[in-house]
Write a protein that holds these residues in place. Structure first.
Motif: not given
Length: 261
Positions: A209-211, A213-223, A225-226, A233-241
């Protein structure tokens, strides 16, 4: 009955109102953290109403002084919200502006098993991306888009942001493309995240689970995961957790006194 949670970090303030019966979020508010935080909190108090409030984040004690209620640590807030919304995911990474936290949660009872935190240097936090984007003359969103287009792996060896900036400038002067440099910047921070998570993952961690503000970085999320070979998993509003966790704690204050954590 409205439960309020507020998370005050170095870069932003997140405020939520949660329905006390359903624990559904009914309102969200986000703003950059003001230099005059006290005035910002006074304005918030004038505009919002709640039955119970809990504050978390760097500014939690000032928030308690200005708004009342209780306080809870960020670690406790993130543990609570992660387990509440994603009880089957035991491993959590929070990438914020000034620190990065990795958590391992007992998915049966929601208790924190252990955590690791990187708050020694901005090279391991979201601030690193902001500084590197500025070095390249890009916005943060442009840096992310460039990293997605990059296809050549380069190494930025410095663990210090100041020296990493020098490496980036050196790469530029040797004709390396902005896209490949942007990818290298992401891979540099990626290595730090993987190192943190390697100590938090177990055989019961099929996904992460990635939460934050940094979880909004789609490049970082993809890297990420690989690199891990796992679903991220990135929630809809990850910066509010953080604020979510604080609001969930606010429900407890209605039933019994809560000690400051």
């Amino acid at each position: 009955m409205k439960l309020a949670g507020i998370d005050i970090g170095s870069r932003s303030l997140e405020f939520v109102l949660m329905d006390g019966d359903s624990c559904q979020i009914v309102e969200r508010f986000q703003a950059e953290t003001s230099i005059d935080l006290a005035a910002q909190l006074r304005s918030l108090k004038e505009k919002k109403a709640w039955d119970a409030l809990v504050s978390t984040g760097y500014g939690r004690h000032l928030s308690q002084k200005m708004l009342g209620g209780e306080v809870v640590t960020e670690i406790k807030a993130y543990t609570t919200s992660a387990h509440h919304f994603y009880p089957d995911i035991p491993t959590v990474i929070d990438l914020g502006g000034q620190d990065t936290k990795a958590l391992l949660i007992n998915r049966h009872n929601g208790q924190l098993v252990k955590f690791e935190m990187n708050d020694k240097c901005s090279a391991g936090t979201g601030k690193f991306f902001e500084m590197m984007a500025a070095t390249l003359g890009l916005s943060l969103s442009e840096l992310v888009a460039a990293a997605i287009r990059g296809n050549k792996s380069l190494e930025i060896n410095s663990t210090c942001t100041v020296f990493a900036e020098s490496e980036v400038i050196s790469l530029l002067t040797t004709g390396v493309s902005v896209e490949d440099i942007a990818r290298a910047i992401h891979e540099s921070l990626l290595n730090k995240l993987v190192s943190l998570l390697s100590r938090m993952m177990t055989s019961e961690s099929p996904s992460i689970l990635f939460v934050g503000g940094g979880a909004k970085n789609v490049a970082l999320v993809s890297l990420l995961s690989d690199a891990l070979g796992k679903k991220v998993v990135v929630p809809e509003h990850p910066d509010f957790f953080g604020a979510y966790g604080a609001a969930l704690f606010a429900k407890q204050t209605l039933n019994k006194p809560m000690e400051t954590i």
